[in-house]
Design an enzyme around this catalytic site. Structure first.
Site, mmCIF file in Angstrom:
data_model
loop_
_atom_site.group_PDB
_atom_site.id
_atom_site.type_symbol
_atom_site.label_atom_id
_atom_site.label_comp_id
_atom_site.label_asym_id
_atom_site.label_seq_id
_atom_site.Cartn_x
_atom_site.Cartn_y
_atom_site.Cartn_z
ATOM 1 N N GLU A 1 45.695 40.265 41.288
ATOM 2 C CA GLU A 1 44.938 41.352 41.369
ATOM 3 C C GLU A 1 45.690 42.649 41.118
ATOM 4 O O GLU A 1 45.097 43.741 40.573
ATOM 5 C CB GLU A 1 44.671 41.398 42.946
ATOM 6 C CG GLU A 1 43.647 42.438 43.446
ATOM 7 C CD GLU A 1 43.217 42.550 44.880
ATOM 8 O OE1 GLU A 1 43.026 41.375 45.502
ATOM 9 O OE2 GLU A 1 43.136 43.551 45.534
ATOM 10 N N CYS B 1 47.032 43.560 48.234
ATOM 11 C CA CYS B 1 47.155 42.301 48.098
ATOM 12 C C CYS B 1 47.568 41.950 46.670
ATOM 13 O O CYS B 1 46.990 42.555 45.609
ATOM 14 C CB CYS B 1 45.538 41.492 48.334
ATOM 15 S SG CYS B 1 45.398 41.350 50.077
ATOM 16 N N ARG C 1 37.390 42.556 41.833
ATOM 17 C CA ARG C 1 38.254 43.284 41.623
ATOM 18 C C ARG C 1 38.678 43.652 40.136
ATOM 19 O O ARG C 1 39.769 43.637 39.728
ATOM 20 C CB ARG C 1 39.721 42.642 42.076
ATOM 21 C CG ARG C 1 39.753 42.298 43.831
ATOM 22 C CD ARG C 1 39.708 43.939 44.478
ATOM 23 N NE ARG C 1 39.148 43.481 45.873
ATOM 24 C CZ ARG C 1 38.028 43.324 46.541
ATOM 25 N NH1 ARG C 1 37.040 43.782 45.803
ATOM 26 N NH2 ARG C 1 38.122 42.999 47.675
#
Ligand code: FAD
Length: 294
Positions: free
Chosen positions: A288, A218, A173
């Site tokens: 994230e 998320c 990510r």
């Protein structure tokens, strides 16, 4: 530039006056994010060409004006107070060119368009090609980094560069473009040879994710060998609500907006989850989500 909101907005408008694009002064950012959260940007600008995007970013750099580029707004949390600077939105930059070796897409090209053209591993992931490269978007089937051949960017010295995949510093990510906050102006891709129906993948996502409510996907990266959602569930925070922000009952790594959630409510939930998981498991949950600080 120490300006108030009105003067700041007008100065930005003047700075970009000759560039092709649409400008909105003091425009609330909430509608441009999947979280539906965020106060006004001094100026929201939709460049009509990639050259105009690059030039706007270059001028903002030169004038030391805070700026952000957004695509789908699916991974970003803007402050309730808004953003005292320039937000460049890529939604008008959606051209795609078929090349012998694959595709070249502009940064605003939607991820679902890539999925339709064969990038099935990203089925169900909202947002733009530019945002996907910055975030190295992925699912359990794979990440965009495996399919990127090169990325066009603007370097801090104001020059344009094509960065080959090996130099994009892709990681879980993240990427060079996230680390150094560099613009993604275009993306070269070689799509997978395997063709797969995405219906099953989408059904699975509908079953396990709270897709009916605004969110940013998320919130935390999964720590090595563990699931952030499982950890948050174990510390008893699933369903915890602050204002209209709630740790989803369906998937504890999602925070959902039940109506009028504020960024500060989301940040309080993030802190609660990080504190509890650290205390009970000794594990640090890293974000994230891209949080833009006030
Ligand atoms: C319901 C839901 C499910 C999701 N599922 C997944 C998933 O399975 N896997 C996954 O990886 N992600 C998932 N996400 C997160 C999101 O879809 C991805 O991170 C996506 O790549 C974000 O793209 P975007 O265009 O919306 O980025 P934005 O939110 O617009 O931007 C994200 C970051 O990239 C920067 N940025 C955007 N465009 C550019 C550009 N052209 N140049 C430079 N910087 C830029 C922004 O400044 C910001 O820092 C999910 C989100 C939601 C809401």
């Amino acid at each position: 530039m120490a300006l108030d909101q009105r003067d700041g907005a007008l100065a930005l408008l003047e700075l970009l006056r000759d560039l092709p694009g649409e400008a909105r002064l003091n425009e609330p950012l909430a509608p441009y994010t999947t979280f539906r959260i965020g106060g006004p940007a001094w100026l929201l600008f939709f460049p009509k060409t990639v050259e105009a995007l690059a030039e706007a970013a270059k001028r903002a750099n030169a004038e030391k004006i805070p700026y952000r580029i957004i695509g789908g707004g699916a991974k970003v949390l803007f402050p309730d107070e808004g953003f005292p600077g320039l937000v460049l939105h890529t939604r008008l930059l959606r051209r795609v060119v078929e090349q012998e070796e694959g595709l070249w897409v502009e940064p605003g090209f939607p991820i679902f368009g890539l999925v339709k053209r064969g990038l099935w591993v990203l089925a169900g992931v909202p947002g733009s090609a530019g945002g996907a490269v910055v975030m190295n978007a992925g699912t359990r089937y794979g990440s965009i980094s495996s399919y990127v051949t090169s990325v066009q960017t603007l370097l801090p010295d104001g020059s344009l560069a094509i960065i080959p995949r090996e130099e994009c510093r892709f990681s879980y990510r993240s990427s060079l473009f996230r680390e150094k906050r560099l613009p993604v102006l275009g993306v070269g891709l070689k799509l997978p040879e395997e063709v797969r129906s995405v219906e099953g993948i989408l059904a699975e996502r509908r079953r396990t994710q709270p897709l009916g409510l605004p969110s940013a996907g998320c919130i935390f990266r999964n720590p090595e060998g563990a699931s952030a959602g499982w950890l948050i569930d174990q510390v008893g925070l699933k369903g915890r609500r602050i204002g209209d922000a709630q740790i989803s009952e369906k998937h504890a790594n999602f925070i959902v907006n039940l109506g009028k959630a504020h960024a500060k409510d989301v940040l309080s939930l993030i802190e609660a989850a990080q504190t509890a998981v650290q205390r009970i498991f000794g594990i640090t949950l890293s974000l994230e989500l891209e949080v833009v600080l006030p």
